[in-house]
Design an enzyme around this catalytic site. Sequence first.
Site, mmCIF file in Angstrom:
data_model
loop_
_atom_site.group_PDB
_atom_site.id
_atom_site.type_symbol
_atom_site.label_atom_id
_atom_site.label_comp_id
_atom_site.label_asym_id
_atom_site.label_seq_id
_atom_site.Cartn_x
_atom_site.Cartn_y
_atom_site.Cartn_z
ATOM 1 N N GLN A 105 -3.437 2.986 4.949
ATOM 2 C CA GLN A 105 -4.252 1.742 4.153
ATOM 3 C C GLN A 105 -4.162 0.604 4.683
ATOM 4 O O GLN A 105 -4.142 -0.416 4.103
ATOM 5 C CB GLN A 105 -3.646 2.133 2.702
ATOM 6 C CG GLN A 105 -3.831 3.284 1.925
ATOM 7 C CD GLN A 105 -3.165 3.435 0.743
ATOM 8 O OE1 GLN A 105 -2.214 2.947 0.310
ATOM 9 N NE2 GLN A 105 -4.216 4.108 -0.503
ATOM 10 N N THR A 133 0.632 -1.299 0.107
ATOM 11 C CA THR A 133 0.278 -0.155 -0.014
ATOM 12 C C THR A 133 0.899 1.098 -0.060
ATOM 13 O O THR A 133 2.055 1.100 0.391
ATOM 14 C CB THR A 133 -0.953 -0.001 1.267
ATOM 15 O OG1 THR A 133 -0.114 -0.016 2.397
ATOM 16 C CG2 THR A 133 -1.828 -1.308 1.230
ATOM 17 N N SER A 134 0.499 2.276 -0.560
ATOM 18 C CA SER A 134 1.077 3.679 -0.626
ATOM 19 C C SER A 134 1.406 4.109 0.654
ATOM 20 O O SER A 134 2.316 4.906 0.744
ATOM 21 C CB SER A 134 0.455 4.518 -1.459
ATOM 22 O OG SER A 134 0.381 4.041 -2.727
ATOM 23 N N THR A 135 0.583 4.183 1.767
ATOM 24 C CA THR A 135 0.547 4.803 2.919
ATOM 25 C C THR A 135 0.227 3.921 4.175
ATOM 26 O O THR A 135 -0.437 2.993 3.995
ATOM 27 C CB THR A 135 -0.280 5.972 2.925
ATOM 28 O OG1 THR A 135 -1.655 5.730 3.075
ATOM 29 C CG2 THR A 135 -0.107 6.934 1.951
#
Length: 187
Positions: free
Chosen positions: A13, A8-10
């Site tokens: 999430q 996930t990007s962050t």
Amino acid sequence: MIIGYARTSTLDQKAGLEAQRRDLEKAGCEKLFEEQVSSVDVAKREKLAEAIDYLRDGDTLIVTKLDRLARSVAHLLEITGEIERKDARLRILDMDIDTGTSTGKLILTMLGGIGEFERSIMLERQREGIAKAKAEGKYLGRPKTAQAKRQEVLRLHEDGKGATEIAKQLGIGRSSVYRIVQSDGAI
């Protein structure tokens, strides 16, 4: 061996990471590599590098979606090349693509190209929208929070407070304190 990779990007999430983990386990992954890092930071995707390094002859690397793996066609081809050199294969669950087949390799390359094209169009529209908003005086950028506290920074500096203390007290970055003080000629 079936190896899964989830990203996930962050850090916010968590649900997305849990959903990927669930789907990868359902697909039969025996080992999972997970990370929470933006796909832009290719150099920081250590778990992806570990997953690819872990692959052996005949293994399969599984991801839930193509965008969890690569951001550009060049990066996708680099990753698939590394996987092929290890005589392993790549599966993408949501597209039912398997690079163990010639058709799977073809479709993956085509979809990667379409995805990159779509992203570049989106970025072009975004740049056009920002330019239009700036021309109309509607886009002012991020608020200058540190500069808004300029007088307070200078007053605290004159009172003998250090940059770290000023930054904490005013809720701004230490580098902003140095920039303000320096531009005033106090340093």
